[in-house]
Design a protein around this motif. Structure first.
Motif, PDB file in Angstrom:
ATOM      1  N   GLU A 133       0.825  -1.208   0.000  1.00 26.08           N
ATOM      2  CA  GLU A 133       0.000   0.000   0.000  1.00 26.08           C
ATOM      3  C   GLU A 133       0.862   1.261   0.000  1.00 26.08           C
ATOM      4  OE1 GLU A 133      -4.019  -1.546   2.335  1.00 26.08           O
ATOM      5  OE2 GLU A 133      -2.449  -0.515   3.464  1.00 26.08           O
ATOM      6  N   THR A 134       1.900   1.272   0.791  1.00 28.21           N
ATOM      7  CA  THR A 134       2.774   2.445   0.858  1.00 28.21           C
ATOM      8  C   THR A 134       3.506   2.661  -0.459  1.00 28.21           C
ATOM      9  OG1 THR A 134       3.066   2.071   3.234  1.00 28.21           O
ATOM     10  CG2 THR A 134       4.629   3.540   2.160  1.00 28.21           C
ATOM     11  N   LEU A 135       4.102   1.623  -0.985  1.00 28.46           N
ATOM     12  CA  LEU A 135       4.820   1.736  -2.252  1.00 28.46           C
ATOM     13  C   LEU A 135       3.872   2.138  -3.381  1.00 28.46           C
ATOM     14  CD1 LEU A 135       7.386   1.378  -3.972  1.00 28.46           C
ATOM     15  CD2 LEU A 135       6.723  -1.023  -4.238  1.00 28.46           C
ATOM     16  N   GLY A 136       2.735   1.461  -3.477  1.00 28.85           N
ATOM     17  CA  GLY A 136       1.768   1.789  -4.527  1.00 28.85           C
ATOM     18  C   GLY A 136       1.252   3.208  -4.406  1.00 28.85           C
ATOM     19  N   GLY A 137       0.997   3.663  -3.180  1.00 34.31           N
ATOM     20  CA  GLY A 137       0.532   5.032  -2.968  1.00 34.31           C
ATOM     21  C   GLY A 137       1.559   6.062  -3.404  1.00 34.31           C
ATOM     22  N   ILE A 138       2.818   5.806  -3.088  1.00 35.00           N
ATOM     23  CA  ILE A 138       3.881   6.731  -3.505  1.00 35.00           C
ATOM     24  C   ILE A 138       3.988   6.763  -5.027  1.00 35.00           C
ATOM     25  CG2 ILE A 138       6.395   7.076  -3.517  1.00 35.00           C
ATOM     26  CD1 ILE A 138       6.366   5.953  -0.606  1.00 35.00           C
ATOM     27  N   LEU A 139       3.955   5.591  -5.651  1.00 30.61           N
ATOM     28  CA  LEU A 139       4.091   5.534  -7.108  1.00 30.61           C
ATOM     29  C   LEU A 139       2.910   6.177  -7.828  1.00 30.61           C
ATOM     30  CD1 LEU A 139       5.606   1.969  -7.565  1.00 30.61           C
ATOM     31  CD2 LEU A 139       6.777   4.173  -7.735  1.00 30.61           C
TER      32      LEU A 139
END
Length: 125
Positions: free
Chosen positions: A60-66
């Protein structure tokens, strides 16, 4: 104008997922006290497994940043897609009170993916 709307939707969507992902590591948002029994059992099972919640939090964190970064938005949407499917299915099967919000988030994700459809074309050749 269209690009600004997509950017604002992507920014809000990304920030929501970053917040949800970081909460799985730092536990700064308390669980709602009025969760149905079925949902409490499911959340307890996920936390007892030990590795699922940190994995989902990282995704979730990685996808949100991307998703926030226009150049990597298509990749972020693909990363978030399985999590979003899980959120929608959980709200359908376990507790439908969050379903309207999950459907709004799904619609935003679909719009983001539609805007980046040319980047997904090689996946279907």
């Amino acid at each position: 104008m269209k690009n600004k709307i997509i950017f604002v939707l992507s920014l809000l969507f990304g920030l929501m997922f970053i917040n949800a992902g970081l909460n799985k590591f730092f536990f700064y948002m308390p669980m709602p006290e009025n969760l149905p029994d079925k949902m409490q059992k499911a959340m307890t099972a996920f936390t007892e497994i030990g590795w699922i919640m940190p994995l989902v939090g990282a995704i979730e964190t990685l996808g949100g940043i991307l998703i926030i970064i226009p150049r990597f938005r298509a990749l972020g949407a693909i990363i978030i897609l399985p999590v979003m499917v899980g959120i929608v299915l959980t709200n359908i099967v376990q507790d439908s009170s969050g379903l309207p919000f999950a459907l709004v988030l799904s619609a935003i994700l679909i719009v983001i993916m539609y805007q980046n459809r040319e980047k997904y074309a090689p996946l279907f050749k």
